[in-house]
Scaffold this active site. Structure first.
Site, mmCIF file in Angstrom:
data_model
loop_
_atom_site.group_PDB
_atom_site.id
_atom_site.type_symbol
_atom_site.label_atom_id
_atom_site.label_comp_id
_atom_site.label_asym_id
_atom_site.label_seq_id
_atom_site.Cartn_x
_atom_site.Cartn_y
_atom_site.Cartn_z
ATOM 1 N N THR A 15 0.821 -1.170 -0.045
ATOM 2 C CA THR A 15 -0.041 0.082 0.002
ATOM 3 C C THR A 15 0.706 1.206 0.051
ATOM 4 O O THR A 15 2.090 1.132 0.642
ATOM 5 C CB THR A 15 -0.803 0.021 1.151
ATOM 6 N N GLY A 19 -2.157 6.028 5.910
ATOM 7 C CA GLY A 19 -3.227 5.940 6.954
ATOM 8 C C GLY A 19 -3.501 4.270 7.041
ATOM 9 O O GLY A 19 -3.563 3.541 8.271
ATOM 10 N N LYS A 20 -3.544 3.491 5.654
ATOM 11 C CA LYS A 20 -3.758 2.116 5.891
ATOM 12 C C LYS A 20 -2.639 1.412 6.366
ATOM 13 O O LYS A 20 -2.807 0.530 7.094
ATOM 14 C CB LYS A 20 -4.064 1.810 4.180
ATOM 15 N N ASP A 75 -7.704 -3.419 -0.340
ATOM 16 C CA ASP A 75 -8.619 -2.562 -1.434
ATOM 17 C C ASP A 75 -9.582 -2.276 -0.465
ATOM 18 O O ASP A 75 -10.402 -3.145 -0.305
ATOM 19 C CB ASP A 75 -8.879 -3.218 -2.595
ATOM 20 N N SER A 76 -10.022 -1.103 -0.405
ATOM 21 C CA SER A 76 -11.259 -0.823 0.657
ATOM 22 C C SER A 76 -11.939 0.439 0.060
ATOM 23 O O SER A 76 -11.519 1.144 -1.042
ATOM 24 C CB SER A 76 -10.663 -0.456 1.814
ATOM 25 N N PHE A 163 -8.196 8.700 8.548
ATOM 26 C CA PHE A 163 -7.853 9.103 7.494
ATOM 27 C C PHE A 163 -9.000 8.871 6.448
ATOM 28 O O PHE A 163 -10.291 8.647 6.876
ATOM 29 C CB PHE A 163 -6.700 8.322 6.778
ATOM 30 N N GLY A 164 -8.802 9.566 5.247
ATOM 31 C CA GLY A 164 -9.837 9.167 4.084
ATOM 32 C C GLY A 164 -11.370 9.900 4.578
ATOM 33 O O GLY A 164 -11.492 10.870 4.971
ATOM 34 N N HIS A 191 -13.952 -2.449 9.189
ATOM 35 C CA HIS A 191 -13.936 -3.368 8.396
ATOM 36 C C HIS A 191 -12.518 -3.849 7.891
ATOM 37 O O HIS A 191 -12.510 -5.332 7.762
ATOM 38 C CB HIS A 191 -14.335 -2.332 6.967
HETATM 39 P P1 ITT Z 1 -3.379 1.737 -1.819
HETATM 40 O O1 ITT Z 1 -4.025 1.347 -3.138
HETATM 41 O O2 ITT Z 1 -1.687 2.176 -2.174
HETATM 42 O O3 ITT Z 1 -3.648 0.868 -0.950
HETATM 43 P P2 ITT Z 1 -5.294 3.892 -1.798
HETATM 44 O O4 ITT Z 1 -5.732 5.130 -0.957
HETATM 45 O O5 ITT Z 1 -5.206 4.212 -3.449
HETATM 46 O O6 ITT Z 1 -3.925 3.188 -1.469
HETATM 47 P P3 ITT Z 1 -7.802 2.282 -2.234
HETATM 48 O O7 ITT Z 1 -7.635 2.165 -3.849
HETATM 49 O O8 ITT Z 1 -8.060 1.040 -1.686
HETATM 50 O O9 ITT Z 1 -6.348 2.557 -1.541
HETATM 51 O O10 ITT Z 1 -8.563 3.304 -1.935
HETATM 52 C C1 ITT Z 1 -9.789 3.341 -0.912
HETATM 53 C C2 ITT Z 1 -10.093 4.861 -0.452
HETATM 54 O O11 ITT Z 1 -10.990 4.481 0.446
HETATM 55 C C3 ITT Z 1 -8.858 5.237 0.521
HETATM 56 O O12 ITT Z 1 -7.992 6.022 -0.256
HETATM 57 C C4 ITT Z 1 -9.370 5.880 1.705
HETATM 58 O O13 ITT Z 1 -9.623 7.166 1.361
HETATM 59 C C5 ITT Z 1 -10.820 5.212 1.606
HETATM 60 N N1 ITT Z 1 -10.789 3.994 2.692
HETATM 61 C C6 ITT Z 1 -10.646 3.069 2.960
HETATM 62 N N2 ITT Z 1 -10.516 2.491 3.946
HETATM 63 C C7 ITT Z 1 -10.886 3.645 4.894
HETATM 64 C C8 ITT Z 1 -10.931 3.857 6.200
HETATM 65 O O14 ITT Z 1 -10.769 2.950 7.056
HETATM 66 N N3 ITT Z 1 -11.157 5.144 6.813
HETATM 67 C C9 ITT Z 1 -11.472 6.028 5.734
HETATM 68 N N4 ITT Z 1 -11.471 6.075 4.487
HETATM 69 C C10 ITT Z 1 -11.043 4.872 3.964
#
Ligand code: ITT
Length: 204
Positions: A15, A19-20, A75-76, A163-164, A191
């Site tokens: 990743t 935050g993740k 992926d989330s 985050f996010g 989750h």
């Molecule tokens: P990687 O692919 O490098 O892991 P990314 O941010 O692009 O990073 P994703 O494609 O899975 O990851 O996008 C998921 C988005 O959903 C992510 O950028 C977060 O902002 C949001 N998200 C996922 N899990 C979350 C959480 O626990 N809390 C808040 N937002 C979350």
């Protein structure tokens, strides 16, 4: 070959989201020698699949093959009922190239205002976060696990932890948004935690 993870072994955290990465390493509980993908200079693959599971496998396989060791990818995203499941797998993309989640949250607030006018009594604040966690080995094998937490979207946004989309998501059974909770409290119900419980049972 045995599809398991041995304590102490090297594991790529595939990743580029800090935050993740923090949550993943807390959930792994120092069990492995975790190497962030960014540290190895691994590029981010384009997320071309249409499901969380598909994209998690794609990211884990990409990292495992490039690095020659087992990799874990996440992926989330947030799926909002009144927006017909959006942003869903496009949760990262709604924040744009500069990962501006204040902006993405403003877009959601605007779209929800329109949805409320259009749907009237049929309007709902229900939403859920999904996390698909994939582990892949360099030979190409992969396993995937999914967790989901349901809740409501709340405005105005609240809290500055996490985050996010955390500031607008209030999980069922709690008064606080994810961004108001201490990291340990979120990690106990999220989750990501639910997906990890399954991963742990299957692979540890
Ligand atoms: P990687 O692919 O490098 O892991 P990314 O941010 O692009 O990073 P994703 O494609 O899975 O990851 O996008 C998921 C988005 O959903 C992510 O950028 C977060 O902002 C949001 N998200 C996922 N899990 C979350 C959480 O626990 N809390 C808040 N937002 C979350």
């Amino acid at each position: 070959m045995s599809l398991s993870l041995i304590p102490g072994q090297k594991l790529i955290a595939a990743t580029h989201n800090p935050g993740k990465a923090r949550e993943i390493s807390a959930l792994l509980d120092d069990r492995f020698e975790v190497i962030p993908a960014g540290e190895l200079g691994l590029p981010e693959p384009p997320e071309t699949e249409v499901s969380f599971i598909g994209n998690a496998i794609l990211k884990a396989r990409h990292a495992a093959m490039k690095a020659g060791m087992a990799a874990l990818a996440d992926d989330s995203g947030l799926s909002i009922a009144a927006l017909d499941g959006d942003p869903g797998v496009y949760s990262a993309r709604w924040a744009g190239p500069y990962k501006d989640f204040d902006r993405a949250i403003e877009v959601i607030e605007h779209k929800l205002r329109l949805a409320k006018e259009a749907k009237g009594d049929g309007y709902t604040t229900r939403a859920f976060f999904t996390c698909a966690l994939a582990v892949a080995w360099p030979e190409g094998h992969a396993c995937v696990f999914e967790g989901r937490v349901d809740g409501d979207i709340v405005f105005p946004k609240r809290g500055d932890k996490g985050f996010g989309y955390d500031p607008i998501f209030r999980p069922d059974g709690h008064d606080m948004t994810f961004a108001e909770m201490d990291p340990e409290a979120k990690d106990a119900i999220s989750h990501r935690h639910l997906a990890f419980e399954q991963l742990r049972k299957a692979l540890f």
